[in-house]
Design a protein around this motif. Structure first.
Motif, PDB file in Angstrom:
ATOM      1  N   THR A  64       1.059  -1.506   0.019  1.00  0.00           N
ATOM      2  CA  THR A  64       0.271  -0.178   0.015  1.00  0.00           C
ATOM      3  C   THR A  64       0.631   1.417  -0.094  1.00  0.00           C
ATOM      4  N   THR A  82      -2.905   0.157  -3.379  1.00  0.00           N
ATOM      5  CA  THR A  82      -3.263  -1.001  -3.134  1.00  0.00           C
ATOM      6  C   THR A  82      -2.090  -1.418  -4.517  1.00  0.00           C
ATOM      7  N   THR A  89      -5.127  -2.881  -7.079  1.00  0.00           N
ATOM      8  CA  THR A  89      -5.731  -3.965  -6.694  1.00  0.00           C
ATOM      9  C   THR A  89      -6.696  -2.909  -5.608  1.00  0.00           C
ATOM     10  N   ASP A  90      -6.458  -2.087  -5.158  1.00  0.00           N
ATOM     11  CA  ASP A  90      -7.379  -1.623  -4.194  1.00  0.00           C
ATOM     12  C   ASP A  90      -6.880   0.072  -4.263  1.00  0.00           C
ATOM     13  N   THR A  92      -8.224   3.913  -1.965  1.00  0.00           N
ATOM     14  CA  THR A  92      -8.888   3.740  -0.732  1.00  0.00           C
ATOM     15  C   THR A  92      -9.130   6.063  -0.531  1.00  0.00           C
TER      16      THR A  92
END
Length: 153
Positions: A64, A82, A89-90, A92
């Motif tokens: 991350t 991330t 893949t992610d 936030t």
């Protein structure tokens, strides 16, 4: 006589259309995508929500990276990504303007779209969200910082 009748019918049609238009100001807006958005902040104007720093932390599925906090006219915007096997893949958003109802409505609509665009495009070349231009600009700035840290920029 024909002109008068046309004018009256046109006026009635416009009035009906105006009164029939439903705005989004009276309804609660909820994110509609699977993107993860942090909870709202302290509730004062300009005070962003915060999360513990995660820059460079190793996650089970990847690493991350948290971008630099972008200071916008309405508050701070910060993005964390991330990265697994060179792919995002992610996404936030640990900090974003949430000091009033308008900020919360705008960002509840805009942030899921921005995060989905990031996952789809895999870079910071994403579209600005109409009505959330300031947040979109701060998001892109912070995202680019996170991408640079990850070596994807």
């Amino acid at each position: 006589m024909r002109r008068l009748l046309t004018w009256i019918l046109s006026t009635v049609a416009v009035v009906v259309l105006l009164f029939g238009y439903r705005t989004s100001t009276g309804s609660a807006v909820q994110p509609t995508t699977g993107a993860v958005v942090a909870a709202p902040g302290t509730g004062t104007t300009g005070s962003p929500a915060t999360a513990p720093p995660t820059t460079g932390s190793t996650a089970a599925a990847g690493r991350t990276y948290t971008g630099a906090a972008a200071q916008t006219r309405w508050g701070t915007v910060q993005v964390s990504i991330t990265v697994t096997d060179g792919r995002i893949t992610d996404v936030t958003v640990p900090q974003y303007p949430s000091g009033n109802d308008k900020d919360q409505r705008i960002n509840a609509r805009a942030l899921p779209i921005l995060t989905q665009d990031t996952l789809t495009n895999q870079n910071a070349d994403i579209d600005m969200i109409s009505g959330a231009t300031v947040t979109s600009d701060g998001y892109v700035q912070s995202l680019q910082s996170a991408l640079d840290q990850a070596g994807l920029g």
